[in-house]
Scaffold this active site. Structure first.
Site, PDB file in Angstrom:
ATOM      1  N   ARG A  16     -80.835  32.841  72.529  1.00 22.55           N
ATOM      2  CA  ARG A  16     -79.958  31.735  72.943  1.00 22.55           C
ATOM      3  C   ARG A  16     -80.412  31.167  74.284  1.00 22.55           C
ATOM      4  NH1 ARG A  16     -74.740  29.315  71.734  1.00 22.55           N
ATOM      5  NH2 ARG A  16     -74.718  30.462  69.767  1.00 22.55           N
TER       6      ARG A  16
ATOM      7  N   GLU B 273     -67.571  43.407  72.077  1.00 22.33           N
ATOM      8  CA  GLU B 273     -68.128  43.025  70.788  1.00 22.33           C
ATOM      9  C   GLU B 273     -68.913  44.174  70.166  1.00 22.33           C
ATOM     10  OE1 GLU B 273     -71.313  39.828  68.882  1.00 22.33           O
ATOM     11  OE2 GLU B 273     -70.424  39.442  70.845  1.00 22.33           O
TER      12      GLU B 273
ATOM     13  N   GLU C 223     -66.875  29.486  75.675  1.00 17.01           N
ATOM     14  CA  GLU C 223     -68.078  29.757  76.467  1.00 17.01           C
ATOM     15  C   GLU C 223     -68.701  28.542  77.135  1.00 17.01           C
ATOM     16  OE1 GLU C 223     -70.600  33.119  74.450  1.00 17.01           O
ATOM     17  OE2 GLU C 223     -69.623  31.964  72.863  1.00 17.01           O
TER      18      GLU C 223
END
Length: 1565
Positions: free
Chosen positions: A1088, A1006, A1498
């Site tokens: 997160r 990413e 995920e």
């Protein structure tokens, strides 16, 4: 600009000054190898390009352009490069004398020398089957006169390829060709009885040998199903492994094959219909699809029965007649001397020695292939003496060790010798008198096979009992070789090489020592003399670390292993590694004991057993294979009993005292293993002796009694001798349907089923690229045909950190022939580019400028380009770099960062709701109820992405380097485009980034792929030539970062209610993550984690703080789960702690404290209803709890544990919720471009990238459903910045949500435009007719679709304060925004078994129930769940990232990552999958995503941690006390063993009695 103007040639340039002429020993030699690939002879002009030092993989890919064979690791550890080597064994080589036999061996092409293929046939994936319609590879019977296959697409695929493609056995597809070639090699065995259909291999044999391939995507289960379905069938398709298809009825047919199965009421059929489904969700819709391993295998077999035997004969039919018949079919100038051979037989040609001198710029030395022993020994005499200044000579057989030395240790061998198999004494294996004789070059697979045959030897020709002495000789070697490396390695590696390598952790050397084996060394000191031989005992052969007793002109001719002769002599091998399959040992041992009965002395002393002789040899306990002489001396002459072995154990611990900083680390664990192996040996010997004494008593002999052992110590068999498991599973999902989701409100699309579609939405369609994966025809970045004038790059990397970069001198590199240029920060300045990089903060650089600080080991200083990667690497290593150390030591761990206050202060985030938790947690009661307080910490380690495809970029300049096209393996097309533009000072409009497919990403591509593309772009811009930059596996793992390690400190309280129930009350937690030296995505990952630290539980009073730590590790980045698993592991650990403190079961505490509908998360999202859709976790938990009978499973585990001291079982029951959407609002958008062509086909381009997750397949299904066309009429080519601009990274599991909606938007635009045309045509008009008429009516058949998540459903601002007047009835923290659109939910239950004495574990069963809404493709979703689970299981168990830090001072320099390849870093292998692996999709819907689906990539990852908690449960049982302990993640074999706290480990730790609560194995956090 540093460009080598003196040399700008290519690798065909010949140098004549490198090597002297070949000396006399190999006169009459030839210089060109004879190569055959895929049934064809390689022309001599191309064969002559094979050079010394070149691997077969490099030759296949770069000379023959056969790119289906992949480079995954370069060290034989992943199997992506597997090919089949076939050769002829003749006369004495084959049992029976005069016959010839074709033998096949799968090998690692990344290690196998290209020149070793001389006289052999190589089969690559391209030679097995092809997707091309004009394939020449399909058997001739399938072709018509014009060479076109006319039996359907599948008939162009080999049954193995078809089975994997149809069975969803590939995802990213990068590992698939290697797996297919491994299966092809294993299944290429002739069915000797001639009556079977298909190969002669049984499923159990296949399960033994699938140990050389890795897959990071699938979780292996679908591959197992497909592979087992291909195994041996007998007459009429009946399976020899009858258990595969259940019981056989009285009718003689396997019940699960019976055509009357549905109606049959016989008991056998009723039992057969029990598919071992642990969980059958009866409360769900009655319309459920159930697939089992058996049904999947049966489907493969039914298809296989339709395939003629020709496919299974393919390896034999394709084998060249030239090699089989030993006669050429035409005149060929094979040796390149200008003269045709005139029909000279190939046999005669190959009988000549081969000598190849590398005269290219690669300077690979000289390759010798002698054909007689005298020739070989003469080479050693002439070239062996290194003191002569000629560099000596190195023998290469399988190249499994030398290849590692040359590639990774940069060792240089100017001469390599590869003995021909014509030298029979080096390759034969036979029994001779009292010994098993093994040729020094005989393959380990041949030795294993020979030992297997010995084990089956009967005492007499008529049958009867097995020969016990042969069995006891052969069984230990056979069993140890089962776990020695991999099938591919064993097929070429040899015992001689293993001995000479003298690895201190060798598997075989200790076993040879304990057998009393000897080595026969041969030499020929004089040219006119004979062969001299010298015998050395293996135990005396090792002189020190990697030093052995062998002369410079000597070589190992054979090894002689004495046969066991005494009836009461026992031999056992032991091994423990980080992973069972294909892993080097941490400690290995070979032990042999010979007992004799002592009749007593007449003075009252009873008969007993005396230890007459004992040999205990270890690997991993010293710098070389070592005998435990002190323990051996203590034991000899003493009584055989526990007391003697306990004394020997103490002598052992005195003899071996490994310091904590010893290379390899794990000092206490290694000591414990050595002692534990000794105890295992005692228990095993008692068992064997007991059986032998009983047999003797039956024949009338009177022998001493055998010592008894406690009944709970009887089962100590480790994995070395145990059968490998059969992996089975059940997949359950709702019957396919086309559900209405977000599109109804967002696009006004209420009738998705208005048009019929083949394999449209809801169908389990196979991956769109699946067939291409299976044929090797799917192109990855490194497979793109080389453009003209291509250069290869290699990064100049720092070898230090925490230092100032003083200078970078590239001049030494430019002097190397083949180097074209070397570029550093100065060249970026010359280009006028911006050196700054970073996805959030621009705190990183493309190339480190001189005068600034080097922040991590491996940081990029520049790039060198040359005519090949090998040359470029040589140039990069020649660059002279000067550093100046900074004061102090580098900050490496989280503890270092805390001590040094090394944080990103501006990114510390805090979340609070309810009361003041600090005050609450100081109390002992609340509202008159007892408040139980616990306090502790939990650590979780990092994780390496280990995508099978290393980072690769091809940068192609055009228009005089004013334009750049970047082909990259990246999840971030636009980010790659923009940074390549900014660093090279090129307008973004002139930079195009294209991405076809990735061989895995998992978040690792990413952001951390971008700097690689930038380096290639700089070199391409400077040279105006295409540049390819492919990272070696070790480089990739060293510099790209991985999952963040976490440290969490908590204090939590729970209230005990009046009814005895326990309610969570208050939580205060601080979580730290190790971000490495650059910010990258560290902040969002930590955020997160904060969002998921509650998991599924309601805390009325909550306070959390996230602190990002800055260290000297490489920048860490996104990884599947993106911090959520690290947060949820904290929650589950705390609940375990509270359950213990409150004396309640963990299951009950969890269930009683799960969120109820409408309760809010700490960040302000109400669960359930209109907010997030159905809140299903409690119901899903209850379903599994009831259907699996969790109390019963726990009771069964407890019963097992009571009966077994050294094996324990545990149960882990784990829920999850995972928030879907980017927390940054701007990222929740996506675009798509759709073209409808006049033939009725559709081309879709969108902003997402395909990395194996099936995104393109799902998006194609959405488009196919919209247009009502077959799925194969929709195509997605690649992701390109000039088609869909300004894209976001493919991440956060959001891609189907974004690009499915955007694609549907575009499709509906086109459908709306063409609706009048459709109305004007007959109702049954095909889309192509509608499109054609619309085109002539000048209607636009292209549309750009776009989707952005609603403003009120995404975006969270940590800094926003509560506005004045904000309603008090709104959830706390909701004023900051909404973190997630909805939640994907799931529960998992796993059962494990641990070996207390070694720390090994196996997962007996796993059941998963996951809510993915209404699945767009249930097959892909189940594949994602299985793959994510296994990856999560790996993170929490065997995958351990290790750095040079305070816990690992033996790693230098400080902060260097040690785990840089499959040799040191272990991901789960085929054998690590749960033995029963069941997955079920909940019958559910989701109104917040396209077609009512949910994200899946995920969320299931954390469910893999159910294995971790099951292990913790088993360790708790082994500890035997109910007390809290911090069980850190990952649960490696070391951590499992050392946390069990038994008497043996306590002795080895040498700590006080409270050792169970204090000792912690070391780790990098």
């Amino acid at each position: 600009m540093k460009v080598n103007l003196a040399y700008d040639g290519d690798d065909d340039v010949v140098r004549t000054d490198l090597h002297p002429p070949v000396s006399a020993p190999l006169a009459n030699s030839r210089s060109v190898p004879v190569l055959y690939v895929n049934g064809r002879a390689v022309p001599p002009s191309i064969a002559s390009r094979a050079r010394p030092g070149q691997t077969l993989l490099d030759y296949l890919r770069n000379e023959l352009r056969l790119c289906g064979t992949k480079l995954g690791c370069g060290e034989g550890g992943c199997g992506a490069c597997t090919v089949l080597i076939s050769s002829v064994r003749r006369s004495s080589e084959v049992e029976g004398g005069g016959k010839s036999k074709i033998v096949h061996a799968a090998v690692n092409a990344c290690l196998y020398p290209a020149l070793a293929a001389d006289g052999r046939h190589v089969t690559t994936i391209e030679g097995v089957g092809s997707w091309k319609r004009d394939s020449i590879l399909a058997p001739a019977e399938t072709s018509t006169g014009d060479n076109k296959v006319d039996e359907g697409d599948d008939d162009r695929l080999h049954p193995i390829q078809r089975a994997l493609a149809d069975g969803h056995g590939s995802q990213c597809g990068f590992c698939t060709p290697g797996i297919i070639m491994a299966l092809y090699g294993l299944l290429s065995v002739e069915d000797d009885d001639g009556g079977g259909v298909g190969p002669a291999v049984r499923a159990s044999e296949l399960e033994e040998r699938m140990d050389g391939n890795l897959c990071r995507c699938t979780g292996y289960r679908p591959i197992w199903d497909a592979a087992r379905g291909l195994c041996r069938s007998g007459h009429g398709g009946m399976v020899d492994d009858v258990e595969d298809l259940g019981p056989v009825g009285s009718c003689g047919t396997p019940c699960r094959e019976c055509p009357s199965r549905e109606d049959c009421v016989e008991e056998c059929n009723v039992n057969a219909n029990d598919v071992s489904l642990s969980y059958a969700p009866s409360s769900q819709s009655s319309s459920m699809v159930v697939c089992t391993t058996e049904s999947n295998m049966r489907e493969v077999r039914v298809k296989r029965l339709d395939v003629e035997r020709r496919w299974w004969r393919q390896p034999y039919e394709m084998f060249p007649d030239d090699l089989l018949m030993r006669k050429t079919t035409s005149d060929v100038d094979r040796d390149g001397n200008g003269n045709e051979d005139g029909g000279t037989g190939v046999r005669e040609f190959l009988s000549r020695p081969l000598v190849v001198v590398d005269a290219s710029v690669h300077d690979g030395g000289t390759w010798f292939q002698p054909t007689t022993l005298v020739e070989l020994l003469d080479l050693y005499r002439v070239h062996g003496r290194k003191g002569d200044g000629n560099g000596g000579i190195k023998m290469v057989v399988g190249n499994t060790e030398v290849g590692i030395e040359t590639k990774f240790k940069k060792m240089v061998y100017p001469r390599m010798v590869h003995p021909s198999e014509a030298i029979r004494s080096l390759y034969e294996i036979f029994l001779s008198g009292t010994s098993l004789v093994v040729g020094g070059c005989a393959s380990l697979s041949d030795l294993q096979s020979f030992c297997h045959d010995l084990m089956m030897t009967k005492k007499d020709q008529e049958g009867g009992e097995f020969d016990a002495n042969l069995l006891r000789t052969a069984l230990p070697t056979h069993n140890m070789l089962r776990w020695f490396a991999s099938t591919q390695i064993r097929n070429v590696a040899c015992l001689g090489g293993n001995l000479v390598t003298a690895s201190p952790i060798s598997d075989m050397n200790p076993l040879l020592c304990c057998h009393g084996a000897s080595i026969v060394l041969a030499s020929r000191p004089k040219a006119d003399g004979g062969i001299e031989r010298r015998r050395v005992r293996v135990s005396d052969f090792f002189l020190g670390y990697r030093r052995v007793d062998i002369g410079e002109i000597e070589m190992i001719e054979r090894v002689e292993i004495p046969l066991v002769r005494s009836r009461f002599e026992y031999v056992a091998p032991f091994k423990q590694a980080r992973r069972r399959e294909d892993d080097i040992s941490i400690v290995t041992a070979g032990m042999r004991i010979r007992l004799r009965p002592d009749e007593g002395d007449g003075d009252g002393r009873e008969m007993h057993w005396i230890i007459e002789d004992v040999v205990i040899a270890y690997g991993g306990m010293a710098p070389m294979t070592t005998l435990a002489k002190g323990a051996m001396a203590y034991m000899v002459g003493k009584s055989f009993g526990e007391e003697t072995f306990v004394g020997a154990r103490r002598a052992l611990l005195e003899e071996f005292d490994i310091p904590d900083d010893a290379p390899g680390g794990q000092a206490k664990y290694r000591m414990t293993l050595a002692a534990s192996f000794l105890h295992k040996f005692y228990l095993l010997c008692v068992g064997e002796l007991t059986k032998d004494v009983a047999e003797a008593a039956a024949s009338g002999l009177t022998l001493p009694p055998v010592a008894t052992i406690p009944i709970d110590e009887g089962d100590v068999e480790g994995f070395v001798g145990a059968p490998k498991p059969s992996i089975r599973g059940v997949q359950t999902y709702p019957s396919p349907r086309i559900a209405v989701g977000l599109e109804a409100n967002h696009l006004g699309h209420h009738r998705p089923d208005a048009l019929a579609a083949v394999d449209g939405v809801g169908k389990p369609a196979k991956h769109a690229s699946g067939p291409l994966h299976c044929t090797g025809e799917a192109l990855y970045t490194d497979d793109i045909p080389a453009p003209r004038d291509l250069l290869h790059g290699y990064l100049i990397m720092s070898t230090r950190c925490h230092a100032k970069l003083v200078s970078v001198d590239v001049a030494p590199a430019l002097r190397i022939p083949g180097i074209v240029g070397a570029f550093t920060h100065e060249d970026i300045v010359t280009l006028g580019g911006d050196n700054r990089m970073g996805p959030i903060l621009l705190d990183d650089v493309a190339f480190v400028p001189v005068g600034t600080t080097v922040d991590y080991v491996g940081q990029v200083l520049g790039i060198v380009v040359g005519v090949s990667q090998e040359i470029a690497e040589k140039g990069a290593r020649a660059v002279a770099v000067e550093y100046q150390d900074l004061e102090g030591k580098a900050v490496v761990s989280i503890e270092d960062a805390i001590e040094s206050n090394s944080f990103w202060i501006d990114n510390i985030h805090e979340m609070q709701r309810g009361g003041n938790v600090t005050e609450i947690l100081q109390k002992s009661e609340f509202d008159g109820k007892k408040l139980v307080i616990v306090e502790g910490s939990i650590r979780s380690g990092g994780q390496e992405h280990f995508y099978l495809e290393p980072n690769t970029t091809l940068a192609v300049p055009s228009e005089s380097a004013t334009n750049l096209t970047i082909y990259a393996s990246t999840q971030a097309v636009t980010k790659t485009q923009m940074f390549c533009a900014s660093v090279t000072n090129t307008p973004a409009a002139k930079v195009v980034c294209r991405m076809k497919r990735m061989g895995g990403g998992f978040g690792g591509k990413e952001t951390r792929s971008v700097f690689i593309s930038v380096a290639a772009a700089v070199a391409a811009k400077m040279t105006n030539r295409p540049v390819k930059l492919t990272l070696n596996r070790d480089t990739d793992m060293s510099i790209t970062g991985g999952r963040h390690a976490f440290l969490s400190k908590y204090k939590a309280g729970a209230v005990i209610q009046e009814d005895g129930n326990v309610k969570l009350f208050a939580l205060d937690v601080q979580i730290y993550n190790n971000g490495g030296c650059k910010f990258d995505l560290t902040g969002p990952v930590l955020d997160r984690a904060l969002f998921h630290i509650d998991n599924v539980y309601y805390w009325p009073h909550f306070h959390s703080v996230g602190i990002p730590c800055k260290t000297a590790q490489p920048p860490h980045t996104a990884f599947r789960g993106f911090g959520a698993p690290q947060g949820m592991i904290v929650s589950e650990h705390i609940l375990d702690h509270l359950a213990l403190a409150c004396d309640v079961s963990g299951d009950k505490l969890r269930r009683d404290n799960m969120y109820m509908p409408d309760q809010c998360t700490p960040f302000g999202i109400p669960l359930g209803g209109k907010s997030t859709g159905n809140w299903n976790v409690p119901d899903m938990w209850d379903q599994l709890y009831t259907k699996l009978d969790v109390p019963g499973m726990r009771a069964a585990a407890e019963e097992f544990n009571r009966k077994n001291k050294w094996k324990k079982r545990g149960v882990g029951f784990t829920p999850t919720k995972f928030g879907i959407s980017f927390t940054s609002k701007f990222m929740n958008q996506g675009g798509a471009l759709v073209h409808l062509y006049t033939d009725g086909t559709v081309l879709v381009s969108h902003g997402g990238t395909e990395m194996g997750q099936g995104l393109h397949t799902k998006v194609s299904q959405v488009a196919a459903q919209a247009f009502g066309i077959p799925l194969d009429h929709v195509y997605i080519n690649d992701t390109s910045s000039d088609k869909v601009a300004n894209t976001l990274p493919t991440a956060a599991s959001m891609s189907t949500d974004l690009y499915g909606m955007a694609t549907l938007d575009a499709c509906l635009q086109i459908l709306k435009r063409i609706q009048p045309v459709r109305d004007s045509l007959p109702s049954n008009a095909a889309l192509k007719d509608v499109a054609k008429k619309a085109f002539f009516d000048r209607i636009d058949l292209s549309a750009h679709g776009f989707y952005a998540l609603d403003n009120d459903r995404c975006g969270y601002d940590w800094t926003k304060e509560k506005p004045e007047g904000y309603p008090d009835d709104m959830p706390e923290n909701s004023w900051r925004g909404r973190a997630f659109n909805y939640f994907t939910q799931g529960v998992a239950l796993s059962v494990v078994e641990i070996d207390v004495l070694t720390g090994d574990h196996k997962t007996l069963s796993t059941d998963l129930l996951v809510d993915v809404g209404s699945s767009i493709n249930p097959a892909i979703d189940i594949g994602q769940i299985e793959g994510a689970f296994v990856q999560g299981m790996g993170w929490s168990t065997i995958e351990e990232v290790i750095y040079g830090d305070d816990d690992h001072t033996w790693i230098r320099p400080r902060a260097r990552v040690f785990t840089t390849g499959p040799g040191t870093y272990k991901i789960p292998a085929f054998n690590d999958v749960p033995e029963i692996f069941n997955v079920s999709l909940l019958d559910s819907e989701n109104p917040f995503a396209v077609h009512s689906s949910k994200a899946v990539g995920e969320p299931p990852f954390f469910l893999g941690c159910s294995v971790f908690f099951a292990i913790k449960d088993a360790v708790t049982a082994a500890r035997g006390v109910s007390e809290y302990f911090e069980f850190r993640l990952p649960a490696t074999s070391e951590r499992i063993r050392m946390m069990c706290g038994d008497e043996i480990s306590s002795e080895c730790i040498g700590a006080a009695s409270d050792v169970k609560s204090s000792f912690q194995p070391k780790g990098s956090f």
